[in-house]
Motif scaffolding. Structure first.
Motif, PDB file in Angstrom:
ATOM      1  N   THR A  11      14.654 -12.138 -10.186  1.00 18.77           N
ATOM      2  CA  THR A  11      13.609 -13.123  -9.930  1.00 18.77           C
ATOM      3  C   THR A  11      13.408 -14.030 -11.138  1.00 18.77           C
ATOM      4  OG1 THR A  11      12.514 -11.594  -8.417  1.00 18.77           O
ATOM      5  CG2 THR A  11      11.193 -13.416  -9.279  1.00 18.77           C
ATOM      6  N   GLY A  12      13.367 -13.451 -12.319  1.00 23.96           N
ATOM      7  CA  GLY A  12      13.239 -14.261 -13.531  1.00 23.96           C
ATOM      8  C   GLY A  12      14.442 -15.151 -13.765  1.00 23.96           C
ATOM      9  N   LEU A  14      16.420 -16.413 -11.455  1.00 24.32           N
ATOM     10  CA  LEU A  14      16.475 -17.485 -10.469  1.00 24.32           C
ATOM     11  C   LEU A  14      15.275 -18.429 -10.547  1.00 24.32           C
ATOM     12  CD1 LEU A  14      17.804 -15.492  -7.401  1.00 24.32           C
ATOM     13  CD2 LEU A  14      19.058 -17.113  -8.821  1.00 24.32           C
ATOM     14  N   ALA A  15      14.094 -17.909 -10.841  1.00 22.48           N
ATOM     15  CA  ALA A  15      12.888 -18.734 -10.827  1.00 22.48           C
ATOM     16  C   ALA A  15      12.557 -19.331 -12.191  1.00 22.48           C
ATOM     17  CB  ALA A  15      11.711 -17.910 -10.333  1.00 22.48           C
ATOM     18  N   GLY A  16      13.039 -18.737 -13.260  1.00 24.82           N
ATOM     19  CA  GLY A  16      12.680 -19.196 -14.605  1.00 24.82           C
ATOM     20  C   GLY A  16      13.076 -20.626 -14.921  1.00 24.82           C
ATOM     21  N   PRO A  18      13.816 -23.292 -12.967  1.00 18.16           N
ATOM     22  CA  PRO A  18      13.045 -24.331 -12.270  1.00 18.16           C
ATOM     23  C   PRO A  18      11.593 -24.419 -12.741  1.00 18.16           C
ATOM     24  CG  PRO A  18      14.286 -23.042 -10.688  1.00 18.16           C
ATOM     25  CD  PRO A  18      14.419 -22.368 -12.004  1.00 18.16           C
ATOM     26  N   ILE A  19      10.999 -23.282 -13.083  1.00 14.34           N
ATOM     27  CA  ILE A  19       9.612 -23.302 -13.576  1.00 14.34           C
ATOM     28  C   ILE A  19       9.536 -24.031 -14.914  1.00 14.34           C
ATOM     29  CG2 ILE A  19       7.757 -21.849 -14.471  1.00 14.34           C
ATOM     30  CD1 ILE A  19       8.510 -19.828 -12.270  1.00 14.34           C
TER      31      ILE A  19
END
Length: 60
Positions: A11-12, A14-16, A18-19
């Motif tokens: 999750t980190g 893949l999401a890091g 873009p955040i």
């Protein structure tokens, strides 16, 4: 347990980005890198608290 760790890591991963990119887009790169540094600095206290929460009481 390892499944949870893997899920959090993916999750980190893949999401890091873009955040961080979105935060840099609405503010500045300095703010977004500061956010990354803040999150990284919170990892150690979080692991200490998690380790203390899972520790068995003496004599059990």
């Amino acid at each position: 347990m390892w499944g949870l760790v893997t899920t959090i890591a993916y999750t980190g991963f893949l999401a890091g980005p873009p955040i961080v990119g979105g935060l840099a887009h609405v503010s500045s790169l300095v703010v977004s890198i500061g956010f990354v540094a803040l999150v990284a600095a919170l990892i150690i206290p979080a692991t200490w608290l998690a380790k203390r929460a899972t520790r068995q009481p003496a004599g059990v």
